[in-house]
Design a protein around this motif. Structure first.
Motif, PDB file in Angstrom:
ATOM      1  N   GLY A 284       0.848  -1.177   0.000  1.00 44.25           N
ATOM      2  CA  GLY A 284       0.000   0.000   0.000  1.00 44.25           C
ATOM      3  C   GLY A 284       0.885   1.228   0.000  1.00 44.25           C
ATOM      4  O   GLY A 284       1.915   1.260   0.678  1.00 44.25           O
ATOM      5  N   ILE A 300      -8.955   4.982  -0.391  1.00 49.69           N
ATOM      6  CA  ILE A 300      -8.171   3.744  -0.470  1.00 49.69           C
ATOM      7  C   ILE A 300      -8.834   2.832  -1.497  1.00 49.69           C
ATOM      8  O   ILE A 300     -10.032   2.534  -1.393  1.00 49.69           O
ATOM      9  N   THR A 302      -8.256  -0.514  -4.669  1.00 51.79           N
ATOM     10  CA  THR A 302      -7.452  -1.569  -5.273  1.00 51.79           C
ATOM     11  C   THR A 302      -7.907  -1.782  -6.712  1.00 51.79           C
ATOM     12  O   THR A 302      -9.020  -1.421  -7.096  1.00 51.79           O
ATOM     13  N   MET A 328      -3.781   0.127  -2.687  1.00 50.77           N
ATOM     14  CA  MET A 328      -3.444  -0.959  -1.767  1.00 50.77           C
ATOM     15  C   MET A 328      -3.555  -2.294  -2.509  1.00 50.77           C
ATOM     16  O   MET A 328      -4.496  -3.049  -2.328  1.00 50.77           O
ATOM     17  N   PHE A 334       1.215  -4.980   2.896  1.00 53.97           N
ATOM     18  CA  PHE A 334       1.131  -3.742   3.666  1.00 53.97           C
ATOM     19  C   PHE A 334       1.265  -4.028   5.159  1.00 53.97           C
ATOM     20  O   PHE A 334       1.953  -3.296   5.884  1.00 53.97           O
ATOM     21  N   ARG A 342       3.206   2.363   7.822  1.00 47.98           N
ATOM     22  CA  ARG A 342       1.750   2.289   7.661  1.00 47.98           C
ATOM     23  C   ARG A 342       1.068   3.584   8.080  1.00 47.98           C
ATOM     24  O   ARG A 342       0.119   4.037   7.426  1.00 47.98           O
TER      25      ARG A 342
END
Length: 414
Positions: A284, A300, A302, A328, A334, A342
């Motif tokens: 991520g 966020i 994908t 991510m 991640f 993070r």
């Protein structure tokens, strides 16, 4: 289970003393131990032939040693394709180009598909098939590179486990993501045995379109992420796909108990290509940073939904809302990173967050928090063009903007 009386009776029938347990007669031991002598002779004969081969074929012997040591050939990374930013490419197509490019320089890499090679883009060499030499398919030979697994997903995954346990090759196998259901028990065993098997799952969302809800995965990403030790990688674009393949190959190990299987979830439809970012390997990262100050909201996403997040960011930025987009591709990678990294990607101080993934939202609640929101798919799909389904089910920049404003509103009243 047999009781003591039945065990004793069985021994009498077979001519053994019922009063003795685990008895092995001397003549049985003597006969069995002859196998040691035969084994020594066979090994010596094989070793002699092997040394003769090494002397006659020094280049191939060096390659054998490299493969046995689980090392990759020098310069292999330079063969990875790079994709032009801006161009729309399906990640399944990008994966196919990676396999064909690396197949030429990594001879131990091989694999195929459960009858969907044309759709999965898993044909590493169209002129080489792992089949008996008299088979009519092109390039059929016992040492072919392309495996024709047939319509048997569970068997394919089980075979890949066995191939990996045998060692000295790197195998992959493909099918549609929805058909991972058929192979789940073998995939689970890959994770249980820490085997570096690579699964190539394409057609990873409702974006596959008119095949309809029977073929559209909804719960599969969350379900596969729930398997301990399995790394699920859903790249956003062609360059993330190439970097993901590189990282998977680098993580390959023959040390039992140290490896991990990977599942690539790839798109059927074309998605915009962005500049390559090496932080892909961290699972991520900040794909686009907020402008005009610290981020007020984080999006966020994908896979094919990253570009939706990018479009939503543009609208929020235009409205004066500094917005960060986080790609991510692999939650598991991640989570391997230290807390500092993070937190740098998902600062705890930024409470307004939205996750965007065309799947059920189970994965994302821990990342968006109480004030966050998920744009997800909590029901089955429908039979229609993928673009229509994304629009109808809310995977649009406009809907993401509206949901982001909901999250911002919750934060503002706390």
């Amino acid at each position: 289970a047999l009781g003591e009386d039945e065990v004793a009776a069985t021994k009498r029938v077979l001519g053994f003393d019922p009063e003795k347990s685990f008895e092995v007669a001397d003549e049985v031991l003597a006969h069995t131990r002859q196998a040691l002598d035969r084994g020594r002779e066979a090994k010596a004969e094989w070793e002699k032939g092997f040394q003769e081969w090494r002397a006659a074929q020094p280049e191939r012997a060096a390659e054998f040693d490299r493969i046995a040591a689980c090392e990759l050939p020098a310069g292999w990374e330079e063969k990875l394709p790079a994709f032009e930013a801006g161009k729309g490419v399906a990640t399944r197509a990008a994966s196919g180009k990676v396999l064909q490019a690396l197949g030429a320089v990594i001879p131990e890499l091989w694999g195929g598909s459960a009858d969907l090679a044309g759709s999965n883009n898993t044909t590493i060499d169209p002129n080489s098939s792992f089949l008996p030499a008299d088979n009519p398919l092109p390039g059929a030979k016992p040492y072919g590179r392309t495996i024709h697994f047939g319509i048997r997903e569970h068997s394919m995954a089980a075979e890949m486990n066995g191939i990996t346990l045998h060692g000295n090759t790197r195998v992959y196998g493909g099918t549609f993501l929805v058909f991972s259901d058929y192979m789940r028990n073998s995939v689970r065993l890959s994770a249980l045995m820490h085997l570096p098997v690579t699964y190539v799952w394409t057609h990873d969302s409702i974006g596959l379109g008119e095949d309809g809800p029977t073929h559209q995965p909804v719960e599969h990403l969350a379900s596969l992420r729930a398997i301990p030790g399995l790394n699920v990688v859903r790249p956003a674009d062609a360059n993330e796909t190439a970097i993901a393949w590189r990282e998977i190959l680098k993580r390959y190990t023959k040390v039992f108990g140290k490896g991990a299987p990977h599942g690539l979830a790839l798109t059927r439809q074309g998605v915009p290509t962005y500049e390559a970012d090496e932080n892909t390997v961290k699972g991520g990262y900040v794909r686009f940073e907020a402008e005009g100050g610290e981020p007020e909201v984080i999006l966020i996403a994908t896979g094919s939904e990253v570009h939706v997040a990018v479009e939503a960011r543009e609208q929020l930025q235009a409205a004066g809302v500094p917005t960060r987009v986080v790609s991510m591709p692999c939650v598991e990678w991640f989570e391997e990173q230290d807390q500092g990294y993070r937190d740098s990607v998902l600062p705890p101080s930024v409470k307004a967050r939205v996750s965007i993934e065309a799947s059920i939202g189970l994965t994302w609640h821990k990342y968006v928090g109480e004030a966050g929101r998920t744009v997800s798919l909590e029901h089955f799909g429908a039979s229609a063009d993928g673009a229509v389904l994304f629009r109808e089910f809310g995977f649009t920049a406009e809907n993401v903007v509206a949901v982001a404003r909901e999250s911002l509103a919750v934060v503002s009243v706390r």
